[in-house]
Design a protein around this motif. Structure first.
Motif, short mmCIF file in Angstrom:
data_model
loop_
_atom_site.label_atom_id
_atom_site.label_comp_id
_atom_site.label_asym_id
_atom_site.label_seq_id
_atom_site.Cartn_x
_atom_site.Cartn_y
_atom_site.Cartn_z
N ASP A 628 60.33 -8.55 -14.80
CA ASP A 628 61.52 -8.07 -15.50
C ASP A 628 61.30 -6.69 -16.10
N ALA A 629 60.10 -6.46 -16.65
CA ALA A 629 59.81 -5.14 -17.23
C ALA A 629 59.78 -4.08 -16.13
N PHE A 630 59.19 -4.41 -14.99
CA PHE A 630 59.14 -3.46 -13.88
C PHE A 630 60.54 -3.16 -13.36
N THR A 631 61.37 -4.19 -13.26
CA THR A 631 62.73 -4.00 -12.77
C THR A 631 63.53 -3.10 -13.72
N SER A 632 63.40 -3.34 -15.00
CA SER A 632 64.13 -2.53 -15.99
C SER A 632 63.69 -1.07 -15.95
N ALA A 633 62.41 -0.85 -15.72
CA ALA A 633 61.88 0.52 -15.71
C ALA A 633 61.97 1.17 -14.33
N GLY A 634 62.46 0.43 -13.34
CA GLY A 634 62.57 1.00 -12.00
C GLY A 634 61.24 1.25 -11.33
N VAL A 635 60.26 0.40 -11.62
CA VAL A 635 58.92 0.60 -11.07
C VAL A 635 58.89 0.23 -9.58
N VAL A 636 58.33 1.11 -8.78
CA VAL A 636 58.10 0.82 -7.37
C VAL A 636 56.74 0.15 -7.24
N THR A 637 56.70 -1.04 -6.68
CA THR A 637 55.44 -1.77 -6.52
C THR A 637 54.95 -1.65 -5.08
N MET A 638 53.65 -1.52 -4.93
CA MET A 638 53.03 -1.34 -3.62
C MET A 638 51.67 -2.03 -3.62
N MET A 639 51.34 -2.68 -2.51
CA MET A 639 50.09 -3.43 -2.43
C MET A 639 49.34 -3.06 -1.16
N GLY A 640 48.02 -2.89 -1.31
CA GLY A 640 47.15 -2.67 -0.16
C GLY A 640 46.27 -3.89 0.05
N ASP A 641 46.37 -4.51 1.22
CA ASP A 641 45.60 -5.72 1.54
C ASP A 641 44.35 -5.31 2.31
N TRP A 642 43.18 -5.54 1.70
CA TRP A 642 41.90 -5.12 2.26
C TRP A 642 41.11 -6.32 2.78
N THR A 643 41.81 -7.45 3.02
CA THR A 643 41.12 -8.64 3.52
C THR A 643 40.38 -8.34 4.81
N VAL A 644 41.08 -7.70 5.74
CA VAL A 644 40.49 -7.23 6.99
C VAL A 644 40.23 -5.73 6.84
N ARG A 645 39.15 -5.26 7.43
CA ARG A 645 38.78 -3.85 7.28
C ARG A 645 39.93 -2.95 7.69
N ASP A 646 40.24 -2.00 6.85
CA ASP A 646 41.33 -1.06 7.06
C ASP A 646 40.81 0.33 6.70
N GLU A 647 40.69 1.21 7.68
CA GLU A 647 40.09 2.51 7.44
C GLU A 647 40.91 3.35 6.49
N ALA A 648 42.24 3.25 6.58
CA ALA A 648 43.09 4.04 5.68
C ALA A 648 42.88 3.61 4.23
N ILE A 649 42.79 2.30 3.99
CA ILE A 649 42.57 1.82 2.63
C ILE A 649 41.17 2.19 2.15
#
Length: 693
Positions: A628-649
């Protein structure tokens, strides 16, 4: 725009680049064989091309032509004039009347495609290249006849490249207004460049009001710069300074430097730079932050404290059963010789330190060889996780009394080999996640000389082993433990429960890493090993020789797994876990677009094998109050999944000075650099961030 892809099969990568080289040679050879062929040799079925003219030519003026390239499907891409580390630019020849001159083609801003550390400058989808023609002052513009010609180019996917060509004939029409707007315009003012050390510095006149979501300079000079290397951008007033590492293979010095400055949103400008003075200083706009390594003594304390705190971090919870049993049996040393207790403490410490140093040395060696790996890389390998699964199942069976193997039942009195083995296992499983103090030390270890880096890894292990080491050397601490008795066997059986839960978690992780079929084969292997251990236990209780029977029963399952696991392994990453925030998947392009929106951005990196990550998500991130706090503040959420090797991450983590996960970053609107949040989160900490913006 940037796109990075990683393919786990080196042979596939090698074939792709060999095909690109072969196609390049074919194009070059075709161009030398004849100036303007009467017919196409390869055709344009993968990326079709058409030549358009903007109205009629005017004597003494500039007449604009356009080449429109249209891929037959989204997997095919073309190339900029400088294709980058691989590929081939366009070769164009036109039959022009005498006195007419063909100008330099004008391209739109290219995109970046990075595969295994090699960067290409490409175009995805339909793209148009403008071709200016200077019409002779005495030209017959009433009936000049149709303009014809021939073009050669390369069409590629991520796995194959094929030469393309077409015989051209000018046609009228086309959306030249839009095509001119899409092309990168040339700056009126001349840029300046200088070579400083191993870097190229380019001062580009650009108003400070121009927004830069994800800037990148595409250098037209071939083999001048390292295309895939991170670029740094600084502002000094209305001048943007780009710093680009040079290519080690470059030959000679450039008299002029030209290229395209991409802003990161598809827009950009062309520039031409002459040698000159480049301003120093300025405000960092984009690129890696200057790495400031703390004093070595602070890193030493951080590694030691980080290892010590790792004993109470969630990452260690799966092996607490081993530690608990070791501490319980330590009471047996009360009546033993003091030297025996100390020897066992040293054996356990040696196992922990050896594992940490070994993992650290392997990590440094892989990175020196060009591999994009980070801390906990071992749990990104499906084969390693399967081995841990089998080991966890065997330890569970031992705790449950299915069979007896003293080396798995670590004690303080007489089982030094077991103490050493437990130390190895504890460090191997406990170190994937990073905790307080530990992150800075491990991040710096990737940049320090090898000897200093290995010292930090060793001190991390010493911190992890310190409680057990103190038990061996301080009798007062051992006297605080319960006295040994019959309860210890019951305690050992009880410890089979958390160890069994660990094995179940590893089954789930094998599915995440390799797919359901991979997990099923691993489960069959575990069942076979447990069956063999059950037979061993029955033979042990009857006083017979047991371990030859284990080899006989387990061998078929081991052979089956060795053959089946590689064939059913899926290299694709599992779908991103559901979240109440519905975060975007991390990519450099997505992050640049999110920051350009002017909204705050919360970016977190996680992995399925990182227990600390999952605890933080459960207790802090995945909370309705935070959402709710993120929605009110207009926060953009982003997640990086490193479970499998990812060179960019991995590359991004390195840029942030982090060796592993978790990593939590907060981008305030307009801020040039993110704020790195603590590795132990609370809901109040996250909601508090929204009130600061």
């Amino acid at each position: 725009m940037s796109r990075a892809r990683t393919f786990p099969l080196p042979i596939r990568q090698l074939l792709a680049w060999m095909l690109a080289l072969f196609a390049t040679v074919m194009l070059t050879g075709a161009g030398r064989a004849q100036d303007v062929p009467d017919e196409a040799r390869y055709g344009d079925k993968n990326i079709a091309v058409a030549l358009f003219a903007d109205g009629s030519p005017v004597a003494g003026g500039e007449w604009m032509l356009a080449l429109r390239f249209t891929p037959k499907s989204e997997e095919w891409h073309g190339y900029w004039s400088n294709p980058g580390d691989a590929g081939q630019g366009m070769r164009l020849r036109l039959d022009l009347p005498d006195g007419w001159e063909l100008g330099e083609p004008i391209y739109p801003v290219p995109q970046r495609l990075t595969i295994s550390g090699l960067m290409n400058h490409i175009y995805e989808g339909t793209y148009v290249v403008l071709v200016p023609v200077k019409v002779g002052p005495d030209a017959d513009v009433i009936d000049p006849g149709p303009i014809t010609g021939h073009v050669e180019y390369l069409a590629c996917t991520d796995q194959i490249c094929v030469p393309q060509d077409a015989v051209l004939e000018e046609r009228r029409g086309g959306d030249f207004a839009r095509w001119r707007a899409e092309a990168a315009p040339l700056l009126d003012a001349r840029a300046r460049f200088a070579v400083a050390g191993q870097g190229l510095q380019v001062a580009i006149p650009l108003p400070a009001s121009v927004g830069l979501a994800d800037p990148h300079v595409f250098i037209a000079n071939e083999r001048l710069v390292d295309y895939a290397a991170p670029q740094t951008f600084r502002r000094v007033g209305d001048v943007l300074i780009a710093e680009i590492p040079l290519d080690a293979r470059r030959a000679g010095e450039a008299a002029m430097v030209s290229g395209i400055l991409g802003f990161g949103n598809g827009a950009g400008v062309r520039f031409e730079a002459a040698p000159g003075d480049v301003p120093t200083g300025g405000e960092l706009v984009a690129g890696p932050k200057p790495v400031v390594t703390p004093p070595l003594w602070t890193l030493i304390l951080g590694a030691l404290a980080g290892g010590l705190l790792l004993n109470i971090m969630p990452c260690v919870f799966p092996i607490l059963s081993l530690k608990a049993l070791s501490l319980a049996r330590a009471g047996e040393s009360e009546g033993a010789k003091e030297g025996g207790a100390r020897a066992e403490g040293l054996a356990y410490t040696a196992g922990v330190v050896l594992a940490c140093v070994g993992l650290g040395a392997l990590l440094l060696a892989l990175r020196a060889a060009g591999e994009q790996v980070g801390w906990a890389f071992q749990l990104q390998e499906p084969g390693v996780v399967v081995a841990l699964l089998v080991l966890a199942a065997a330890i569970t069976a031992n705790f449950a009394g299915l069979f007896e193997l003293p080396s798995l039942s670590v004690s303080m009195g007489g089982e030094r080999t077991g103490a050493f083995a437990t130390g190895l296992l504890a460090a191997f499983v406990a170190t994937p996640c990073t905790g307080p103090f530990m992150a800075a030390a491990l991040g710096a270890a990737l940049l320090l000389p090898t000897a200093q880096a290995l010292l930090l890894f060793a001190l991390l292990g010493l911190g992890l082993a310190l409680p057990f080491l103190l038990l061996g050397f301080v009798p007062a601490l051992r006297r605080m433990l319960p006295r040994p008795g019959a309860w210890m066997e019951r305690f050992r059986r009880f410890m089979a429960i958390p160890m069994g839960l660990t094995a179940l978690a590893l089954v789930w992780l094998t599915v995440q890493l390799g797919g359901r079929s991979f997990g099923l084969v691993a489960l069959v292997l575990v069942i076979g090993v447990l069956m063999a251990l059950w037979i061993v236990g029955r033979l042990q209780r009857s006083g017979k020789i047991a371990w030859p029977a284990f080899a006989l029963v387990a061998a078929p399952f081991l052979v089956f797994a060795a053959i089946a696991l590689p064939s059913v392994h899926q290299t694709e990453k599992a779908e991103q876990a559901a979240s109440i925030h519905n975060p975007q998947a991390f990519s450099a392009q997505a992050l640049a677009a999110a920051r350009a929106s002017g909204q705050p951005v919360f970016l977190w990196f996680t992995a399925d094998w990182c227990v600390t990550c999952k605890v933080n998500e459960s207790v802090a991130i995945e909370r309705e109050s935070v959402r709710d706090a993120f929605t009110s503040a207009g926060v953009v959420t982003m997640m990086g999944d490193w479970t499998v090797r990812d060179e960019a991450i991995t590359a991004f983590l390195t840029e942030q000075g982090a060796a592993g996960v978790p990593l939590y970053l907060w981008y305030a609107p307009g801020a040039s650099n993110p704020e790195q949040l603590p590795q132990v989160l609370t809901p109040d900490l996250l909601t508090g961030q929204t009130r600061q913006n």
